[in-house]
Write an enzyme that holds these catalytic residues in place. Structure first.
Site, PDB file in Angstrom:
ATOM      1  N   GLU A  18     -88.855 -97.320  28.483  1.00  0.00           N
ATOM      2  CA  GLU A  18     -88.329 -97.748  28.756  1.00  0.00           C
ATOM      3  C   GLU A  18     -87.925 -98.584  29.153  1.00  0.00           C
ATOM      4  O   GLU A  18     -88.766 -99.230  30.630  1.00  0.00           O
ATOM      5  CB  GLU A  18     -87.239 -96.698  29.973  1.00  0.00           C
ATOM      6  CG  GLU A  18     -86.858 -95.441  28.369  1.00  0.00           C
ATOM      7  CD  GLU A  18     -85.399 -94.177  27.889  1.00  0.00           C
ATOM      8  OE1 GLU A  18     -85.219 -93.644  28.067  1.00  0.00           O
ATOM      9  OE2 GLU A  18     -85.356 -94.262  29.723  1.00  0.00           O
ATOM     10  N   CYS A  29     -84.682-105.025  33.654  1.00  0.00           N
ATOM     11  CA  CYS A  29     -85.265-103.981  34.436  1.00  0.00           C
ATOM     12  C   CYS A  29     -86.413-103.353  33.589  1.00  0.00           C
ATOM     13  O   CYS A  29     -86.630-102.961  32.719  1.00  0.00           O
ATOM     14  CB  CYS A  29     -83.840-103.072  34.714  1.00  0.00           C
ATOM     15  SG  CYS A  29     -85.151-101.555  35.746  1.00  0.00           S
ATOM     16  N   CYS A  78     -94.479 -91.755  36.341  1.00  0.00           N
ATOM     17  CA  CYS A  78     -94.696 -91.897  37.806  1.00  0.00           C
ATOM     18  C   CYS A  78     -95.398 -90.998  38.302  1.00  0.00           C
ATOM     19  O   CYS A  78     -95.035 -90.002  38.290  1.00  0.00           O
ATOM     20  CB  CYS A  78     -93.471 -92.570  38.523  1.00  0.00           C
ATOM     21  SG  CYS A  78     -93.476 -93.410  39.967  1.00  0.00           S
ATOM     22  N   CYS A 133     -90.079 -89.002  43.553  1.00  0.00           N
ATOM     23  CA  CYS A 133     -88.754 -88.827  44.045  1.00  0.00           C
ATOM     24  C   CYS A 133     -88.454 -87.442  43.590  1.00  0.00           C
ATOM     25  O   CYS A 133     -87.693 -87.482  42.081  1.00  0.00           O
ATOM     26  CB  CYS A 133     -88.367 -90.132  44.347  1.00  0.00           C
ATOM     27  SG  CYS A 133     -89.434 -91.264  44.762  1.00  0.00           S
ATOM     28  N   CYS A 169     -85.299 -89.277  40.740  1.00  0.00           N
ATOM     29  CA  CYS A 169     -85.184 -89.845  39.925  1.00  0.00           C
ATOM     30  C   CYS A 169     -86.218 -88.525  38.636  1.00  0.00           C
ATOM     31  O   CYS A 169     -86.431 -88.518  39.154  1.00  0.00           O
ATOM     32  CB  CYS A 169     -86.337 -90.275  40.488  1.00  0.00           C
ATOM     33  SG  CYS A 169     -87.089 -91.870  38.833  1.00  0.00           S
ATOM     34  N   GLY A 198     -92.044 -96.134  36.966  1.00  0.00           N
ATOM     35  CA  GLY A 198     -93.461 -96.499  37.521  1.00  0.00           C
ATOM     36  C   GLY A 198     -93.001 -97.195  38.941  1.00  0.00           C
ATOM     37  O   GLY A 198     -92.329 -98.003  39.152  1.00  0.00           O
ATOM     38  N   GLU A 199     -93.955 -97.139  39.756  1.00  0.00           N
ATOM     39  CA  GLU A 199     -94.002 -97.972  41.417  1.00  0.00           C
ATOM     40  C   GLU A 199     -95.475 -99.028  41.095  1.00  0.00           C
ATOM     41  O   GLU A 199     -96.157 -99.016  40.565  1.00  0.00           O
ATOM     42  CB  GLU A 199     -95.179 -96.855  42.130  1.00  0.00           C
ATOM     43  CG  GLU A 199     -95.387 -97.565  43.401  1.00  0.00           C
ATOM     44  CD  GLU A 199     -94.528 -98.521  44.028  1.00  0.00           C
ATOM     45  OE1 GLU A 199     -93.542 -97.911  44.163  1.00  0.00           O
ATOM     46  OE2 GLU A 199     -95.098 -99.419  44.364  1.00  0.00           O
ATOM     47  N   SER A 232     -89.914-104.185  43.076  1.00  0.00           N
ATOM     48  CA  SER A 232     -89.259-103.143  43.886  1.00  0.00           C
ATOM     49  C   SER A 232     -90.247-101.850  44.119  1.00  0.00           C
ATOM     50  O   SER A 232     -90.718-101.390  43.512  1.00  0.00           O
ATOM     51  CB  SER A 232     -87.924-102.033  43.087  1.00  0.00           C
ATOM     52  OG  SER A 232     -87.222-101.267  44.005  1.00  0.00           O
ATOM     53  N   LEU A 251     -85.783 -97.252  50.278  1.00  0.00           N
ATOM     54  CA  LEU A 251     -85.110 -96.509  51.209  1.00  0.00           C
ATOM     55  C   LEU A 251     -84.863 -95.635  51.184  1.00  0.00           C
ATOM     56  O   LEU A 251     -85.812 -94.307  51.747  1.00  0.00           O
ATOM     57  CB  LEU A 251     -84.721 -97.381  52.874  1.00  0.00           C
ATOM     58  CG  LEU A 251     -84.986 -97.201  53.998  1.00  0.00           C
ATOM     59  CD1 LEU A 251     -86.483 -97.288  54.510  1.00  0.00           C
ATOM     60  CD2 LEU A 251     -84.510 -97.754  54.710  1.00  0.00           C
ATOM     61  N   HIS A 252     -83.693 -95.609  50.991  1.00  0.00           N
ATOM     62  CA  HIS A 252     -82.515 -93.985  50.354  1.00  0.00           C
ATOM     63  C   HIS A 252     -82.825 -93.306  51.872  1.00  0.00           C
ATOM     64  O   HIS A 252     -81.911 -91.903  51.229  1.00  0.00           O
ATOM     65  CB  HIS A 252     -83.044 -93.675  49.240  1.00  0.00           C
ATOM     66  CG  HIS A 252     -83.924 -94.607  48.047  1.00  0.00           C
ATOM     67  ND1 HIS A 252     -82.625 -95.567  47.559  1.00  0.00           N
ATOM     68  CD2 HIS A 252     -84.478 -94.737  47.616  1.00  0.00           C
ATOM     69  CE1 HIS A 252     -82.747 -95.962  46.401  1.00  0.00           C
ATOM     70  NE2 HIS A 252     -84.870 -95.665  46.312  1.00  0.00           N
ATOM     71  N   ASN A 259     -77.048 -92.360  40.500  1.00  0.00           N
ATOM     72  CA  ASN A 259     -76.847 -92.061  39.060  1.00  0.00           C
ATOM     73  C   ASN A 259     -77.640 -90.324  38.654  1.00  0.00           C
ATOM     74  O   ASN A 259     -78.188 -90.275  39.194  1.00  0.00           O
ATOM     75  CB  ASN A 259     -77.618 -93.012  38.016  1.00  0.00           C
ATOM     76  CG  ASN A 259     -76.932 -94.230  38.035  1.00  0.00           C
ATOM     77  OD1 ASN A 259     -75.380 -94.493  37.977  1.00  0.00           O
ATOM     78  ND2 ASN A 259     -77.598 -94.833  38.701  1.00  0.00           N
ATOM     79  N   CYS A 272     -80.651 -95.933  37.797  1.00  0.00           N
ATOM     80  CA  CYS A 272     -81.853 -96.288  38.100  1.00  0.00           C
ATOM     81  C   CYS A 272     -81.801 -95.174  38.295  1.00  0.00           C
ATOM     82  O   CYS A 272     -80.562 -94.311  38.668  1.00  0.00           O
ATOM     83  CB  CYS A 272     -80.656 -97.028  39.546  1.00  0.00           C
ATOM     84  SG  CYS A 272     -82.108 -96.557  40.470  1.00  0.00           S
TER      85      CYS A 272
HETATM   86  S1  SF4 Z   1     -88.246 -93.586  42.527  1.00  0.00           S
HETATM   87 FE1  SF4 Z   1     -89.791 -95.094  41.480  1.00  0.00          FE
HETATM   88  S2  SF4 Z   1     -91.313 -94.268  42.499  1.00  0.00           S
HETATM   89 FE2  SF4 Z   1     -89.908 -92.612  43.208  1.00  0.00          FE
HETATM   90  S3  SF4 Z   1     -90.341 -91.302  40.854  1.00  0.00           S
HETATM   91 FE3  SF4 Z   1     -89.062 -93.112  40.137  1.00  0.00          FE
HETATM   92  S4  SF4 Z   1     -89.510 -93.979  39.628  1.00  0.00           S
HETATM   93 FE4  SF4 Z   1     -91.705 -93.272  40.327  1.00  0.00          FE
END
Ligand code: SF4
Length: 345
Positions: free
Chosen positions: A81, A106, A113, A117, A120, A163-164, A195, A219-220, A294, A335
């Protein structure tokens, strides 16, 4: 498909042909080689056969029409996406002058990923593979063609999709080089942002690149205990280690760094959290971006009043803070919500 393979198709052609083809692809934003009228018919047919440029995708548009999500199908049938966010001009005057009109893409860097997290949706779908350079470029081309139809352009590219990015460093940088190249897509380096969760090796490598792109850190949480619960990767890259790498990056590049902080109700949004965050963020060239969480199933978004209070505490202590407008609600394009499921609305 990669660009080297593409360039090889021009080995027997006069030198200017490759230039003409790149102009058709990145500037005229053609959807099919047949329309590249500067190229001879035989070459157009060969390109269509060996290096087709159609991008199969389905689009979903948010109710307020500010966000469009594209579900792209890759050559191995995996899906990713990509999201277009259309920022409204801040005032009527700037609207009339066409100022402030930003169209941000974006972009995803991986299919899924591996970092899982807890807040996410992408992390929940697991990891399939890294995206190739051209698969990253195609996400931007898709929306550049889409915007061309309404006489608008891509103005910013953020690597905040699935993804990272620093776990696919080579290909992300490879795509940025093509998109930044004058003979390629020709978007200025300052219009790119990466990011990262804080992959220290990536931050160190980026500091050495001769590219003025922007760096953001997800950071979060203001302490390791909470951050490790939200983001398991924190055990490998704890906050202090990340901040040391960021300080070094700033020393080398003199560029500002954004720290993203998703506001999650009763998890990371207390006054105590804000005060701890102040102690980390009170440095020149650091700034915090507060993001409304979100909904993805587990947590809830902090109420507006809590976000306001949190912001005030940071500002009172001299920390620079911005707040991100919500994009993509209703089409799961916000996000942390990208999961590449087919057919959702
Ligand atoms: S926030 Fe970013 S790094 Fe963390 S699981 Fe989601 S996509 Fe991966």
């Amino acid at each position: 498909m990669d660009l080297i393979q593409f360039q090889r198709l021009f080995d027997k052609e006069p030198g200017y042909r490759l230039e003409q083809a790149k102009k058709a692809l990145f500037h005229d934003l053609i959807q099919n080689w047949q329309t590249a009228k500067t190229l001879p018919l035989s070459l157009r047919e060969e390109l269509n056969k060996k290096w087709p440029i159609e991008i199969p995708a389905k689009t979903f548009i948010s109710k307020d029409r500010n966000t469009t999500k594209a579900l792209l199908t890759l050559k191995d049938d995996l899906k990713i996406e990509t999201v277009l966010m259309r920022h409204k001009p801040r005032s009527r005057a700037s609207s009339l002058q066409g100022r402030d009109k930003r169209n941000t893409i974006c972009v995803s860097s991986q299919v899924g990923c591996p970092l899982n997290c807890s807040f996410c949706a992408t992390g929940k779908m697991g990891f399939e593979r890294n995206l190739e350079v051209w698969e990253i470029v195609e996400q931007v081309l898709f929306f550049a063609r889409y915007l061309k139809k309404i006489k608008e352009k891509v103005t910013n590219i953020v690597f905040m999709g699935m993804g990272e990015p620093f776990l696919n460093y080579q290909n992300v940088l490879g795509a940025i080089r093509i998109l930044n190249d004058k003979e390629g897509f020709n978007l200025g380096a300052r219009h790119f942002s990466i990011s990262t969760v804080g992959i220290v090796e990536g931050i160190e490598k980026l500091a050495k690149e001769k590219l003025q792109i922007n760096l953001a850190i997800s950071l979060h949480a203001p302490n390791d205990e909470l951050r490790s619960k939200l983001m398991p990767i924190n055990k490998k890259y704890p906050i202090k280690k990340i901040l040391n790498a960021v300080d070094d990056y700033i020393k080398k590049t003199r560029r500002r760094v954004m720290f993203e902080y998703i506001m999650i109700k009763n998890v990371n949004d207390s006054e105590e959290h804000a005060k701890t965050l102040v102690r980390l963020m009170k440095k020149p060239l650091y700034f915090v971006n507060l993001i409304s969480y979100n909904f993805t199933g587990i947590f809830k978004s902090s109420p507006a009043s809590r976000i306001k209070k949190f912001k005030e505490i940071l500002e009172k202590e001299g920390v620079t803070v911005t707040q991100r407008y919500r994009f993509g609600e209703g089409i799961e394009a916000a996000c942390g919500q990208l999961v590449a499921k087919d057919g959702r609305k």
